[in-house]
Design a protein around this motif. Structure first.
Motif, PDB file in Angstrom:
ATOM      1  N   UNK A  16       0.824  -1.199   0.000  1.00 50.70           N
ATOM      2  CA  UNK A  16       0.000   0.000   0.000  1.00 50.70           C
ATOM      3  C   UNK A  16       0.859   1.251   0.000  1.00 50.70           C
ATOM      4  N   UNK A  17       0.314   2.300  -0.593  1.00 55.58           N
ATOM      5  CA  UNK A  17       0.938   3.621  -0.601  1.00 55.58           C
ATOM      6  C   UNK A  17      -0.135   4.622  -0.189  1.00 55.58           C
ATOM      7  N   UNK A  65      -5.232  -2.736 -13.899  1.00 52.61           N
ATOM      8  CA  UNK A  65      -5.646  -1.776 -12.871  1.00 52.61           C
ATOM      9  C   UNK A  65      -7.052  -2.133 -12.404  1.00 52.61           C
ATOM     10  N   UNK A  66      -7.331  -1.946 -11.128  1.00 61.18           N
ATOM     11  CA  UNK A  66      -8.674  -2.078 -10.569  1.00 61.18           C
ATOM     12  C   UNK A  66      -8.957  -0.735  -9.904  1.00 61.18           C
ATOM     13  N   UNK A 121      -8.207   1.332  -4.608  1.00 60.55           N
ATOM     14  CA  UNK A 121      -7.824   1.239  -6.013  1.00 60.55           C
ATOM     15  C   UNK A 121      -6.478   0.535  -6.020  1.00 60.55           C
ATOM     16  N   UNK A 122      -6.233  -0.323  -7.017  1.00 60.36           N
ATOM     17  CA  UNK A 122      -4.925  -0.957  -7.061  1.00 60.36           C
ATOM     18  C   UNK A 122      -4.493  -1.270  -8.482  1.00 60.36           C
ATOM     19  N   UNK A 177      -1.654  -0.840  -3.869  1.00 62.24           N
ATOM     20  CA  UNK A 177      -2.980  -0.276  -3.593  1.00 62.24           C
ATOM     21  C   UNK A 177      -2.886   1.060  -2.874  1.00 62.24           C
ATOM     22  N   UNK A 178      -3.966   1.836  -3.015  1.00 65.39           N
ATOM     23  CA  UNK A 178      -4.142   3.064  -2.260  1.00 65.39           C
ATOM     24  C   UNK A 178      -5.588   3.092  -1.776  1.00 65.39           C
TER      25      UNK A 178
END
Length: 125
Positions: free
Chosen positions: A72-73, A95-96, A104-105, A119-120
């Motif tokens: 994660x970021x 991308x999702x 979102x990732x 992901x974020x």
């Protein structure tokens, strides 16, 4: 009854070229490399950080990957990190972005084809 005292020690992976794959992941997580006997250990870059261990394959590569890393970021930094990881040798697979309101990732592959997600999560309002 006491609660479990289990923590994650390290993510272990077999690799065709442990040194090269460790260099990629060291750049991803900001760690240094400690090599011994054909294997490479990446200690956590900061307290509570991710440790990784790479060793040579000891058999045929499996046909299917049954686990992967979810990294994660902070919100708003995923695209910038995806670009950075591509420069390091990762490839974007898909991308999702609109399927889930809480995340979102981008699914990526490392230089040996191992999948991982970046992901974020939007800030909670």
């Amino acid at each position: 009854m006491s609660s479990p005292r289990i923590t994650l020690g390290a993510i272990n992976s077999e690799a065709t070229d442990p040194e090269a794959l460790a260099r990629f992941w060291a750049a991803v997580i900001g760690s240094s490399q400690e090599s011994a006997g054909g294997s490479v250990y990446l200690p956590p870059a900061q307290p509570g950080g991710l440790a990784m261990f790479f060793q040579p394959f000891n058999g045929p590569r499996p046909d299917r990957q049954t686990m992967h890393l979810d990294l994660t970021v902070p919100w708003g930094e995923r695209r910038m990190e995806v670009a950075r990881l591509e420069k390091l040798g990762a490839t974007t697979r898909w991308h999702v972005l609109d399927e889930y309101p809480h995340v979102q990732w981008t699914t990526m592959a490392d230089p040996e084809g191992n999948l991982f997600c970046l992901a974020e999560h939007p800030p909670k309002s």
